[in-house]
Design a protein around this motif. Structure first.
Motif, mmCIF file in Angstrom:
data_model
loop_
_atom_site.group_PDB
_atom_site.id
_atom_site.type_symbol
_atom_site.label_atom_id
_atom_site.label_comp_id
_atom_site.label_asym_id
_atom_site.label_seq_id
_atom_site.Cartn_x
_atom_site.Cartn_y
_atom_site.Cartn_z
ATOM 1 N N VAL A 79 13.765 10.531 -16.251
ATOM 2 C CA VAL A 79 12.427 9.948 -16.255
ATOM 3 C C VAL A 79 12.135 9.433 -14.846
ATOM 4 C CG1 VAL A 79 13.236 7.651 -16.965
ATOM 5 C CG2 VAL A 79 10.875 8.333 -17.428
ATOM 6 N N TYR A 80 10.882 9.573 -14.440
ATOM 7 C CA TYR A 80 10.449 9.167 -13.116
ATOM 8 C C TYR A 80 9.365 8.099 -13.226
ATOM 9 C CZ TYR A 80 12.568 13.688 -12.036
ATOM 10 O OH TYR A 80 13.423 14.749 -11.939
ATOM 11 N N LEU A 81 9.307 7.256 -12.217
ATOM 12 C CA LEU A 81 8.208 6.299 -12.099
ATOM 13 C C LEU A 81 7.661 6.415 -10.682
ATOM 14 C CD1 LEU A 81 6.643 4.083 -13.644
ATOM 15 C CD2 LEU A 81 8.109 2.416 -12.480
ATOM 16 N N GLN A 82 6.523 7.050 -10.552
ATOM 17 C CA GLN A 82 5.851 7.147 -9.266
ATOM 18 C C GLN A 82 4.993 5.911 -9.091
ATOM 19 O OE1 GLN A 82 6.037 9.575 -6.782
ATOM 20 N NE2 GLN A 82 4.785 8.128 -5.614
ATOM 21 N N MET A 83 5.265 5.162 -8.045
ATOM 22 C CA MET A 83 4.573 3.903 -7.803
ATOM 23 C C MET A 83 3.762 4.014 -6.523
ATOM 24 S SD MET A 83 7.652 1.259 -8.787
ATOM 25 C CE MET A 83 8.706 1.808 -7.450
ATOM 26 N N GLY A 133 0.790 -1.219 0.000
ATOM 27 C CA GLY A 133 0.000 0.000 0.000
ATOM 28 C C GLY A 133 0.822 1.269 0.000
ATOM 29 N N GLY A 134 2.118 1.140 0.186
ATOM 30 C CA GLY A 134 3.000 2.289 0.223
ATOM 31 C C GLY A 134 3.377 2.788 -1.166
ATOM 32 N N SER A 135 4.255 3.793 -1.177
ATOM 33 C CA SER A 135 4.670 4.430 -2.433
ATOM 34 C C SER A 135 6.190 4.550 -2.503
ATOM 35 C CB SER A 135 4.065 5.834 -2.535
ATOM 36 O OG SER A 135 2.654 5.792 -2.566
ATOM 37 N N LEU A 136 6.685 4.550 -3.715
ATOM 38 C CA LEU A 136 8.093 4.804 -4.001
ATOM 39 C C LEU A 136 8.171 5.556 -5.313
ATOM 40 C CD1 LEU A 136 9.968 1.426 -3.291
ATOM 41 C CD2 LEU A 136 10.258 3.576 -2.033
ATOM 42 N N ARG A 137 9.228 6.338 -5.475
ATOM 43 C CA ARG A 137 9.455 6.997 -6.756
ATOM 44 C C ARG A 137 10.848 6.642 -7.250
ATOM 45 N NH1 ARG A 137 9.534 13.303 -8.789
ATOM 46 N NH2 ARG A 137 11.574 13.316 -7.752
ATOM 47 N N LEU A 138 10.889 6.071 -8.429
ATOM 48 C CA LEU A 138 12.158 5.776 -9.077
ATOM 49 C C LEU A 138 12.536 6.916 -10.016
ATOM 50 C CD1 LEU A 138 11.643 2.020 -10.058
ATOM 51 C CD2 LEU A 138 12.743 2.941 -8.025
#
Length: 124
Positions: free
Chosen positions: A79-83, A15-20
């Protein structure tokens, strides 16, 4: 020559988030679409998302659609990936990808350039 360098991986609860983030350096990446693939242990590498050079076109794998967002920085070389709403099945090594083409259509199975990968682990 150039390289793709990922950052932002780590361990997060369900349920959490990370941003690559992925930064491209070198003249090799003067223009082109970018994106992300991932590979979980014992599984084949799979496409996650891609974004066009101008940032006006994006495409996602069905498994991440509505939860992940891909974007590009103003300088175009990042480039970013917000997850968001991460699940244990999202756990994998995430690879930054770049293409010579300005835009990619559909679901690619390969790319022209690869990053080294960033580990993402989602605990249940």
């Amino acid at each position: 020559q150039g390289q793709l360098v990922e950052s932002g991986g780590g361990l997060v609860q369900t349920g959490g988030s990370l941003r690559l983030s992925c930064t491209a350096s070198g003249r090799t990446f003067s223009s082109g679409a970018m994106g992300w693939f991932r590979q979980a242990p014992g599984k084949e590498r799979e496409f996650v998302a891609h974004i066009s050079w101008l940032g006006d076109s994006t495409f996602y794998a069905n498994s991440v659609k509505g939860r992940f967002t891909i974007s590009r920085g103003n300088s175009k070389n990042t480039v970013y990936l917000q997850m968001n709403s991460l699940k244990p099945e999202d756990s994998a090594v995430y690879y930054c990808a770049a293409w010579r083409a300005l835009k990619i259509i559909g679901r690619p199975t390969n790319c022209d350039y690869w990053g080294q990968g960033a580990q993402v682990a989602v605990s249940s």
